[in-house]
Design a protein around this motif. Structure first.
Motif, PDB file in Angstrom:
ATOM      1  N   ASP A  79     -24.226  30.543 -32.379  1.00  0.00           N
ATOM      2  CA  ASP A  79     -24.704  31.329 -33.509  1.00  0.00           C
ATOM      3  C   ASP A  79     -24.439  30.541 -34.722  1.00  0.00           C
ATOM      4  N   ARG A  80     -24.143  29.104 -34.717  1.00  0.00           N
ATOM      5  CA  ARG A  80     -24.064  28.402 -35.749  1.00  0.00           C
ATOM      6  C   ARG A  80     -23.139  28.700 -36.887  1.00  0.00           C
ATOM      7  N   ARG A  81     -21.941  29.528 -36.665  1.00  0.00           N
ATOM      8  CA  ARG A  81     -21.163  30.133 -37.475  1.00  0.00           C
ATOM      9  C   ARG A  81     -19.858  29.111 -37.040  1.00  0.00           C
ATOM     10  N   VAL A  82     -19.184  28.465 -37.856  1.00  0.00           N
ATOM     11  CA  VAL A  82     -18.113  27.884 -37.502  1.00  0.00           C
ATOM     12  C   VAL A  82     -16.638  28.507 -37.768  1.00  0.00           C
ATOM     13  N   GLY A  83     -15.814  28.759 -37.051  1.00  0.00           N
ATOM     14  CA  GLY A  83     -14.675  29.630 -37.183  1.00  0.00           C
ATOM     15  C   GLY A  83     -13.571  29.468 -36.438  1.00  0.00           C
ATOM     16  N   THR A  84     -12.373  29.801 -36.791  1.00  0.00           N
ATOM     17  CA  THR A  84     -11.243  29.570 -36.140  1.00  0.00           C
ATOM     18  C   THR A  84     -11.019  30.543 -34.849  1.00  0.00           C
ATOM     19  N   ASP A  85     -12.049  31.810 -34.889  1.00  0.00           N
ATOM     20  CA  ASP A  85     -11.858  32.595 -34.093  1.00  0.00           C
ATOM     21  C   ASP A  85     -12.514  32.218 -32.734  1.00  0.00           C
ATOM     22  N   CYS A  86     -13.356  31.005 -32.847  1.00  0.00           N
ATOM     23  CA  CYS A  86     -13.940  30.174 -31.566  1.00  0.00           C
ATOM     24  C   CYS A  86     -13.773  29.046 -31.499  1.00  0.00           C
ATOM     25  N   PRO A  87     -12.575  28.281 -31.154  1.00  0.00           N
ATOM     26  CA  PRO A  87     -12.334  26.948 -31.532  1.00  0.00           C
ATOM     27  C   PRO A  87     -13.783  25.877 -31.115  1.00  0.00           C
ATOM     28  N   GLY A  88     -14.444  26.353 -30.015  1.00  0.00           N
ATOM     29  CA  GLY A  88     -15.558  25.918 -29.742  1.00  0.00           C
ATOM     30  C   GLY A  88     -16.817  25.547 -30.561  1.00  0.00           C
ATOM     31  N   SER A  89     -16.766  26.434 -31.686  1.00  0.00           N
ATOM     32  CA  SER A  89     -17.875  26.609 -32.498  1.00  0.00           C
ATOM     33  C   SER A  89     -17.764  25.307 -33.607  1.00  0.00           C
ATOM     34  N   ILE A  90     -16.505  24.621 -33.504  1.00  0.00           N
ATOM     35  CA  ILE A  90     -16.680  23.354 -34.334  1.00  0.00           C
ATOM     36  C   ILE A  90     -17.405  22.281 -33.895  1.00  0.00           C
ATOM     37  N   LEU A  91     -17.773  22.502 -32.568  1.00  0.00           N
ATOM     38  CA  LEU A  91     -18.728  21.583 -31.972  1.00  0.00           C
ATOM     39  C   LEU A  91     -20.065  21.481 -32.592  1.00  0.00           C
ATOM     40  N   ASN A  92     -20.377  22.742 -33.206  1.00  0.00           N
ATOM     41  CA  ASN A  92     -21.752  22.607 -34.063  1.00  0.00           C
ATOM     42  C   ASN A  92     -21.665  21.416 -35.180  1.00  0.00           C
ATOM     43  N   LEU A  93     -20.605  20.915 -35.681  1.00  0.00           N
ATOM     44  CA  LEU A  93     -20.287  19.785 -36.573  1.00  0.00           C
ATOM     45  C   LEU A  93     -20.262  18.259 -36.107  1.00  0.00           C
ATOM     46  N   HIS A  94     -20.341  18.358 -34.826  1.00  0.00           N
ATOM     47  CA  HIS A  94     -20.479  17.032 -33.980  1.00  0.00           C
ATOM     48  C   HIS A  94     -21.927  16.754 -33.846  1.00  0.00           C
ATOM     49  N   ASN A  95     -22.365  15.348 -34.191  1.00  0.00           N
ATOM     50  CA  ASN A  95     -23.750  14.975 -34.223  1.00  0.00           C
ATOM     51  C   ASN A  95     -24.277  14.504 -32.549  1.00  0.00           C
ATOM     52  N   ASP A  96     -23.304  14.550 -31.711  1.00  0.00           N
ATOM     53  CA  ASP A  96     -23.791  14.311 -30.122  1.00  0.00           C
ATOM     54  C   ASP A  96     -23.338  15.209 -29.208  1.00  0.00           C
ATOM     55  N   VAL A  97     -23.688  16.417 -29.196  1.00  0.00           N
ATOM     56  CA  VAL A  97     -23.087  17.645 -28.282  1.00  0.00           C
ATOM     57  C   VAL A  97     -24.111  17.931 -27.026  1.00  0.00           C
ATOM     58  N   THR A  98     -24.043  17.492 -25.782  1.00  0.00           N
ATOM     59  CA  THR A  98     -24.824  18.576 -24.951  1.00  0.00           C
ATOM     60  C   THR A  98     -24.147  19.451 -24.433  1.00  0.00           C
ATOM     61  N   VAL A  99     -24.594  20.842 -24.192  1.00  0.00           N
ATOM     62  CA  VAL A  99     -24.315  22.013 -23.593  1.00  0.00           C
ATOM     63  C   VAL A  99     -25.052  21.855 -22.366  1.00  0.00           C
ATOM     64  N   ILE A 100     -24.527  21.808 -21.234  1.00  0.00           N
ATOM     65  CA  ILE A 100     -25.215  22.138 -19.894  1.00  0.00           C
ATOM     66  C   ILE A 100     -24.848  23.479 -19.219  1.00  0.00           C
ATOM     67  N   LEU A 101     -25.520  24.404 -19.301  1.00  0.00           N
ATOM     68  CA  LEU A 101     -25.329  25.771 -18.586  1.00  0.00           C
ATOM     69  C   LEU A 101     -26.076  26.199 -17.686  1.00  0.00           C
TER      70      LEU A 101
END
Ligand code: PGA
Length: 241
Positions: free
Chosen positions: A211-233
């Motif tokens: 959802d593009r919000r970065v917050g400490t409630d969801c540590p994974g959300s910080i990955l939105n700030l990295h420029n080479d992340v691939t989520v495979i789901l």
């Protein structure tokens, strides 16, 4: 963040293995960051298959694992040391001296964490980090909290994580309630990151992740700030995005 949606766990494993294979072709002495839990098992199975077919060579690879329970003995079949040897390292040609896993028996856990960060830095940093994500959005054992830690550190596990992981222990009492984990800084310094996620029980965490919000409630959300992340789901994990 890029996403690849697959039909099942095996497809997730194969898609993630392709990325690891490409990384190791580019750099045979890659520094790989490994994760534990059920999510990466199909990936590890694919890597073992590729290694058996001689398409992958771990002889020059160095590994750093994400986290380990604390306190726990290596020989405990629920330690992440045991998990990694059981699910991957014993089946590929990685050199024992190139395997790094936080010591769940360290007398000085803070010193252990500091030395781990120093060693990663000295080796030139992690080239490719493999991650899963917890139901509560944790990555590694970086649990939702008011503040998140940059460096490798000791954490107290949350009720949600204890509930999710205690099923692997005979009783909840046997499960360690603390862990050592790479911090968010350590994870974000990896040059490339892949996240493997399956099942509808992760759909809420995935929605929050995307959802593009970065917050400490969801540590994974910080990955939105990295420029080479691939989520495979898989489709189930992706059902709310
Ligand atoms: P799981 O764990 O793959 O067993 O769901 C993932 C995690 O907690 O990071």
């Amino acid at each position: 963040m890029k996403k690849i949606i697959c039909n099942n766990r095996e497809e997730i494993g194969k898609a993630a293995a392709e990325i690891v294979l490409a990384q190791m072709k580019r750099k045979p002495d890659s520094i790989l960051g490994f994760a534990t839990g059920s999510s990466p098992i199909p990936l590890y199975n694919s890597l073992i298959e590729l290694c058996k077919k001689s398409e992958l060579d771990f002889s020059r690879v160095t590994s750093f694992n994400l986290d380990e329970y604390y306190p726990i003995k290596r020989e405990n079949d629920q330690s992440y040391y045991y998990f990694m040897w059981d699910n991957l390292f014993s089946h590929v040609n990685i050199k024992r001296e190139n395997v790094n896993i936080l010591n769940g028996e360290a007398a000085d856990p803070a010193g252990e964490c500091r030395a781990y960060d120093e060693k990663i830095e000295k080796m030139g940093g992690i080239d490719l980090q493999i991650l899963g994500i917890g139901h509560n959005g944790h990555i590694g054992f970086n649990e939702p909290a008011e503040f998140l830690s940059a460096d490798t550190h000791m954490v107290t596990l949350t009720e949600s994580t204890i509930k999710a992981n205690s099923i692997y222990f005979k009783t909840e009492d046997e499960m360690p309630k603390s862990a050592l984990t790479l911090g968010l800084g350590g994870i974000m310094k990896a040059k490339k990151i892949i996240v493997v996620i399956n099942g509808s029980s992760k759909a809420q965490a995935v929605r929050r992740l995307f959802d593009r919000r970065v917050g400490t409630d969801c540590p994974g959300s910080i990955l939105n700030l990295h420029n080479d992340v691939t989520v495979i789901l898989d489709n189930e994990a992706a059902e709310l995005i």
